[in-house]
Design an enzyme around this catalytic site. Structure first.
Site, short mmCIF file in Angstrom:
data_model
loop_
_atom_site.label_atom_id
_atom_site.label_comp_id
_atom_site.label_asym_id
_atom_site.label_seq_id
_atom_site.Cartn_x
_atom_site.Cartn_y
_atom_site.Cartn_z
N ASP A 269 0.86 -1.18 0.00
CA ASP A 269 0.00 0.00 0.00
C ASP A 269 0.89 1.23 0.00
OD1 ASP A 269 -3.25 0.27 0.90
OD2 ASP A 269 -2.04 2.10 0.94
N LYS B 51 -20.66 -7.96 -11.59
CA LYS B 51 -20.41 -7.38 -10.27
C LYS B 51 -21.31 -6.16 -10.01
CE LYS B 51 -18.74 -5.61 -6.61
NZ LYS B 51 -18.82 -6.22 -5.30
N GLY C 179 -26.55 3.02 2.31
CA GLY C 179 -25.17 3.49 2.47
C GLY C 179 -24.17 2.41 2.15
N CYS D 152 -20.42 0.48 -1.53
CA CYS D 152 -20.68 -0.08 -2.87
C CYS D 152 -22.02 0.31 -3.48
CB CYS D 152 -20.60 -1.60 -2.80
SG CYS D 152 -19.04 -2.14 -2.15
N1 SAJ Z 1 -30.33 -2.09 3.11
C1 SAJ Z 1 -31.67 -1.77 3.22
N2 SAJ Z 1 -32.60 -2.77 3.09
C2 SAJ Z 1 -32.23 -4.07 2.85
C3 SAJ Z 1 -30.87 -4.38 2.72
C4 SAJ Z 1 -29.93 -3.36 2.85
O1 SAJ Z 1 -32.05 -0.61 3.44
O2 SAJ Z 1 -33.13 -4.91 2.76
C5 SAJ Z 1 -29.31 -1.02 3.21
C6 SAJ Z 1 -28.32 -1.25 4.35
O3 SAJ Z 1 -28.83 -0.78 5.56
C7 SAJ Z 1 -27.12 -0.46 3.87
C8 SAJ Z 1 -27.17 -0.64 2.34
O4 SAJ Z 1 -28.50 -1.04 2.05
O5 SAJ Z 1 -27.24 0.91 4.17
C9 SAJ Z 1 -26.18 -1.63 1.80
O6 SAJ Z 1 -26.14 -2.80 2.61
P1 SAJ Z 1 -26.00 -4.27 2.00
O7 SAJ Z 1 -25.94 -5.24 3.09
O8 SAJ Z 1 -27.04 -4.46 0.96
O9 SAJ Z 1 -24.65 -4.19 1.20
P2 SAJ Z 1 -23.07 -3.95 1.51
O10 SAJ Z 1 -22.71 -2.63 0.89
O11 SAJ Z 1 -22.72 -4.14 2.94
O12 SAJ Z 1 -22.42 -5.12 0.67
C10 SAJ Z 1 -22.79 -5.26 -0.70
C11 SAJ Z 1 -23.16 -6.73 -0.90
N3 SAJ Z 1 -23.83 -6.91 -2.19
C12 SAJ Z 1 -24.97 -7.61 -2.30
O13 SAJ Z 1 -25.52 -8.14 -1.36
C13 SAJ Z 1 -25.52 -7.73 -3.68
C14 SAJ Z 1 -21.90 -7.57 -0.83
O14 SAJ Z 1 -22.17 -8.92 -1.17
C15 SAJ Z 1 -20.84 -7.01 -1.80
O15 SAJ Z 1 -19.66 -7.77 -1.75
C16 SAJ Z 1 -20.53 -5.61 -1.38
O16 SAJ Z 1 -21.74 -4.84 -1.51
C17 SAJ Z 1 -19.45 -5.04 -2.27
O17 SAJ Z 1 -18.34 -4.86 -1.78
O18 SAJ Z 1 -19.69 -4.82 -3.47
#
Ligand code: SAJ
Length: 474
Positions: A57, A234, A285, A288
């Site tokens: 890094d 992705k 949030g 990603c």
């Molecule tokens: N959220 C909601 N309602 C839901 C699910 C999530 O409001 O039903 C919100 C969460 O509170 C959060 C946001 O969406 O603010 C994102 O949370 P998340 O759990 O959906 O996603 P990340 O960003 O933690 O991780 C995602 C994941 N992608 C998918 O599930 C398709 C993860 O598998 C990926 O590896 C990651 O993005 C990434 O690095 O791309």
């Protein structure tokens, strides 16, 4: 390096068989470029699979910290795994990407690909990494780019940059693939070790060779395709989730208007074997989901395609923090209180439950909005340190004492079993509870003495639907 792959290969055609043998025997050195969240976890898991691994890094502070077995990332199990691998010297760190490139047989690129201020994909970190790689490469290396990248980047940007700097040909002198990371904070190590991976080869032999390497990393299925397809896959995964959440959020707003509880609607609808509605909340949030839909559509838009649904979903999700503030205002209005002189206790600043990550958290906009309207805000998050400019409390009790309103923004387990009557006792008269995450039973909250509001909770008021709408012809 005496027995590096390049020295084994000589000048002839690349010998897949010999390299494959070295992969299985774990005789390859793996260099991971970028020790952020993805890079550090990847380097640790690769090392734990038995490969000598070096993480690089540009940030000296991170490099020295990791070298001591300490992590800057909060992920269950990472600390222990990292310490073990540093102790047995399977994992080391460097700031010297050039030397790392020369010595490694496999290079995994995990640099950030943010959006610029104008909302364009910013590939400057990736370009810098590819130039450094290119200048120091020799034949027979395996290069995997895990960073999320706009469709076409491997073919039209990464390969030409590497070829221009190295004079080598991707696909014939070295193997190149896009293998998008797929790890969800909170259960990332498990997903890295067991999850399926998509391997998008620059050409067929790149896909095959690089998937042999990932075979040694994950127990999950390996799905080999071309690089551009993998790039779209992705971004489509996270965009699909963003669109799904937007539907849940819009449904919640609709239920509030119709006088129905969205939570019951979603639970009941999800009893259908082919329906899976996600959860509404205060907004989307994390590193990603708010970004990937733009990475997916940006180049296509520049080429004349106009996305409607994907953009609309972003707008719906981006409007949710504002709606959370409206719910606070509604509650205060019912208590005949002004936001200006009120104290609001915000529970949760992490972007999702049970993590301490606050990147792009909707809490930022909610807290800034409340402060901007003159509310006195106190923040409590049992995991995250960030409070977005508001004073932090050390306990829930400290946050809520003397408050007019509580707003729950993150579904941490710590907020599930709260003793509602004790909270009411600590607060001012006519206390308000706004639940944006469906953690609290509204009936129990009302029984405890709260004025209750929740995202999607429409049972406060069931409006009469104008009769003329049913018989517009009369
Ligand atoms: N959220 C909601 N309602 C839901 C699910 C999530 O409001 O039903 C919100 C969460 O509170 C959060 C946001 O969406 O603010 C994102 O949370 P998340 O759990 O959906 O996603 P990340 O960003 O933690 O991780 C995602 C994941 N992608 C998918 O599930 C398709 C993860 O598998 C990926 O590896 C990651 O993005 C990434 O690095 O791309």
């Amino acid at each position: 390096m005496k027995d590096s792959v390049s020295s084994l290969l000589g000048k002839g055609a690349l010998s897949e068989g010999r390299v494959a043998q070295k992969i299985v025997a774990k005789k390859l050195i793996v260099g991971v470029i970028g020790l952020g969240q993805i890079g550090l976890m990847t380097a640790t898991v690769v090392a734990s699979r038995g490969f000598t691994t070096v993480g690089a890094d540009v940030n000296r502070r991170i490099v020295s910290k990791v070298a001591l077995g300490k992590t800057h990332i909060d992920e269950p199990g990472l600390d222990k795994l990292l310490k073990n691998n540093i102790r047995v010297r399977r994992l080391s760190t460097t700031t010297d990407v050039e030397q790392l490139t020369k010595e490694s047989d496999v290079l995994i690129v995990c640099v950030q690909t943010p959006l610029s201020r104008e909302g364009r994909p910013d590939l400057s970190f990736l370009e810098q990494a590819c130039r450094l790689l290119g200048r120091n490469l020799s034949r027979g290396k395996l290069i995997s780019v895990e960073s999320s990248i706009p469709p076409g980047t491997t073919e039209n940007f990464i390969a030409p940059t590497i070829e221009g700097e190295s004079g080598l040909k991707c696909g014939s002198d070295l193997w190149l693939a896009h293998c998008p990371e797929r790890l969800s904070p909170g259960r990332a190590l498990e997903e890295l070790r067991k999850g399926p991976r998509v391997v998008g080869g620059y050409n067929k032999s790149s896909g095959n060779m690089i998937s042999r390497f990932y075979r040694e990393i994950t127990e999950g299925e390996l799905l080999v395709t071309d690089a551009r397809t993998a790039e779209v896959v992705k971004l489509a995964e996270n965009t699909a989730r963003d669109v799904g959440i937007a539907f849940a959020n819009e449904l919640a707003l609709l239920c509030e208007r119709l006088g129905v509880d969205a939570s019951s609607v979603i639970n009941l609808a999800n009893s259908h074997p082919r329906v899976r509605i996600l959860q509404p909340g205060p907004g989307v949030g994390g590193p990603c989901l708010p970004k990937d839909p733009f990475l997916l559509t940006f180049f296509a838009e520049a080429m004349g395609f106009r996305p409607k649904l994907i953009r609309a979903a972003r707008e719906v999700n981006d409007a949710m923090p504002e709606h959370a503030i409206e719910l606070v205002q509604q509650g205060l209005a019912e208590a005949t209180k002004q936001i200006k002189s009120s104290k609001v206790a915000v529970l949760g600043t992490a972007y999702k439950g049970n993590v301490r990550d606050t990147r792009e958290s909707p809490a930022r906009l909610v807290i800034r909005g409340l402060l901007g309207m003159g509310a006195k805000v106190t923040v409590f998050d049992p995991r995250a340190d960030e409070s977005f400019g508001a004073p932090r409390a050390r306990t829930i009790q400290e946050a809520v004492v003397g408050a007019d309103c509580i707003i729950i923004l993150t579904e941490h387990d710590e907020f599930r079993g709260m003793k509602l009557r004790n909270l009411v006792k600590a607060m001012r008269v006519k206390p308000i509870l706004v639940d944006t995450r469906h953690l609290i039973d509204p009936t129990k909250a009302t029984e405890a003495g709260f004025i209750f509001r929740g995202v999607g909770y429409g049972l406060i008021h069931r409006p009469q639907i104008p009769t003329q709408l049913f018989r517009p012809w009369t």
